[in-house]
Design a protein around this motif. Structure first.
Motif, PDB file in Angstrom:
ATOM      1  N   ASN A  62       0.633  -1.260  -0.071  1.00  0.00           N
ATOM      2  CA  ASN A  62      -0.015   0.039  -0.096  1.00  0.00           C
ATOM      3  C   ASN A  62       0.917   1.259   0.079  1.00  0.00           C
ATOM      4  O   ASN A  62       1.997   1.082   0.491  1.00  0.00           O
ATOM      5  N   ASN A 117       0.483   5.296   1.306  1.00  0.00           N
ATOM      6  CA  ASN A 117      -0.059   6.229   2.128  1.00  0.00           C
ATOM      7  C   ASN A 117       0.500   7.559   1.963  1.00  0.00           C
ATOM      8  O   ASN A 117       1.760   7.770   2.285  1.00  0.00           O
ATOM      9  N   GLU A 135      -6.417   6.734   4.474  1.00  0.00           N
ATOM     10  CA  GLU A 135      -6.622   5.954   3.742  1.00  0.00           C
ATOM     11  C   GLU A 135      -5.456   6.047   2.389  1.00  0.00           C
ATOM     12  O   GLU A 135      -5.082   7.045   2.156  1.00  0.00           O
ATOM     13  N   SER A 136      -5.372   4.571   1.982  1.00  0.00           N
ATOM     14  CA  SER A 136      -4.126   4.691   1.188  1.00  0.00           C
ATOM     15  C   SER A 136      -4.649   5.308  -0.143  1.00  0.00           C
ATOM     16  O   SER A 136      -5.560   5.016  -0.595  1.00  0.00           O
ATOM     17  N   ASN A 141      -4.152   0.684  -2.985  1.00  0.00           N
ATOM     18  CA  ASN A 141      -4.204  -0.495  -2.287  1.00  0.00           C
ATOM     19  C   ASN A 141      -3.892  -1.745  -3.222  1.00  0.00           C
ATOM     20  O   ASN A 141      -4.615  -1.875  -3.966  1.00  0.00           O
ATOM     21  N   TYR A 169       5.798   9.947   1.841  1.00  0.00           N
ATOM     22  CA  TYR A 169       4.996   8.864   1.573  1.00  0.00           C
ATOM     23  C   TYR A 169       5.396   7.551   2.222  1.00  0.00           C
ATOM     24  O   TYR A 169       6.552   7.257   2.092  1.00  0.00           O
ATOM     25  N   SER A 207       4.174   0.543   2.350  1.00  0.00           N
ATOM     26  CA  SER A 207       3.854  -0.570   3.420  1.00  0.00           C
ATOM     27  C   SER A 207       3.754  -2.122   2.748  1.00  0.00           C
ATOM     28  O   SER A 207       2.833  -2.215   1.655  1.00  0.00           O
TER      29      SER A 207
END
Length: 266
Positions: free
Chosen positions: A13, A15, A21-22, A25, A43, A46
């Motif tokens: 993801n 962010n 919210e991402s 995704n 940023y 993940s």
């Protein structure tokens, strides 16, 4: 950006700074993207495993390749993170895990509640099949998942996660008692379909998604795991999965309109 991995449950993801919210995704859009950054800042990328893989203690070997191109860049060149195992993230009730677990699969035995997340810690209580436990989060100790829970009589401790399944009910109020024989569970059967209501409140969408998936796939709702609601602009999406008899996992998405009206599950 491209993620190459040997585990089909491995995603990433992206962010934006301060965003809840991402902006990307991977579990919805796949493992590659050509993303235009909407604003400057730090940023966060993940890389993670889906909860079905985390429950089985899986890992992944991956390469994440990142290209940066723009007026601020000297020249587009890839930055490749070194390959390595990705350990499952701890699952907590406030981070995608359920609020409650239900104990299943013990047969006539009881499940030990320990003072810490290993068999070396002392036993402080026991629970039995069907007990509902409050979830305070899980972590991996070697290849074993341990979850911190609160028992029906209010004691807090750690139990082996392989006997825990997501529960949509409230915690039971009676204390645990001596073990009793439990009949074998019947195989899943098809559940008659009930037409959905015109709209569902946003906080009830995951539970409603589990019911729709139960009707479509013929699986009990207690055997289905659903994730929190994702707002993807045009509609809401709730992701979920359940384990099949052959050991594989069936993934699905539930789609809802912006007013909470059910659209489809696939």
């Amino acid at each position: 950006m491209q993620l190459d991995t040997d585990n089909p449950s491995n995603y990433f993801n992206i962010n934006a700074p301060g965003a809840s919210e991402s902006v990307f995704n991977g579990s919805i859009s796949g493992n590659s993207t050509n993303l235009t950054i909407p604003s400057s800042g730090n940023y966060i990328i993940s890389v993670y495993l889906m909860r079905n893989a985390a429950r089985r203690g899986e890992s992944a070997d991956f390469d994440l390749t990142l290209y940066v191109d723009g007026t601020a860049a000297q020249a587009p060149r890839p930055t490749t993170l070194p390959s390595g195992p990705v350990a499952p993230r701890p699952v907590a009730s406030m981070d995608g895990g359920p609020d409650f677990w239900q104990v299943q699969g013990l047969g006539s035995d009881t499940l030990n509640v320990r003072s810490g997340p290993s068999t070396g810690n002392s036993v402080i209580a026991t629970v039995r099949n069907g007990d509902t436990l409050r979830n305070f989060g899980c972590t991996m100790n070697g290849s074993t998942r341990w979850c911190q829970v609160q028992t029906p009589n209010g004691q807090q401790g750690w139990v082996a996660g392989r006997y825990l399944h997501e529960s949509f009910g409230q915690p039971s109020t009676l204390p645990s008692v001596n073990p009793r024989p439990v009949p074998s569970q019947p195989r899943p059967v098809a559940v008659p379909y009930t037409p959905p209501p015109a709209a569902v409140s946003i906080d009830q969408l995951p539970r409603f998604c589990a019911g729709e998936a139960s009707a479509k796939f013929g699986v009990r709702p207690t055997e289905i795991t659903v994730n929190p609601v994702l707002d993807v602009g045009a509609n809401f999406i709730t992701q979920g999965y359940f384990d099949k008899d052959d050991g594989s996992s069936q993934f699905f998405n539930c789609y809802f309109g912006k007013d909470g009206s059910f659209q489809s599950v696939n």
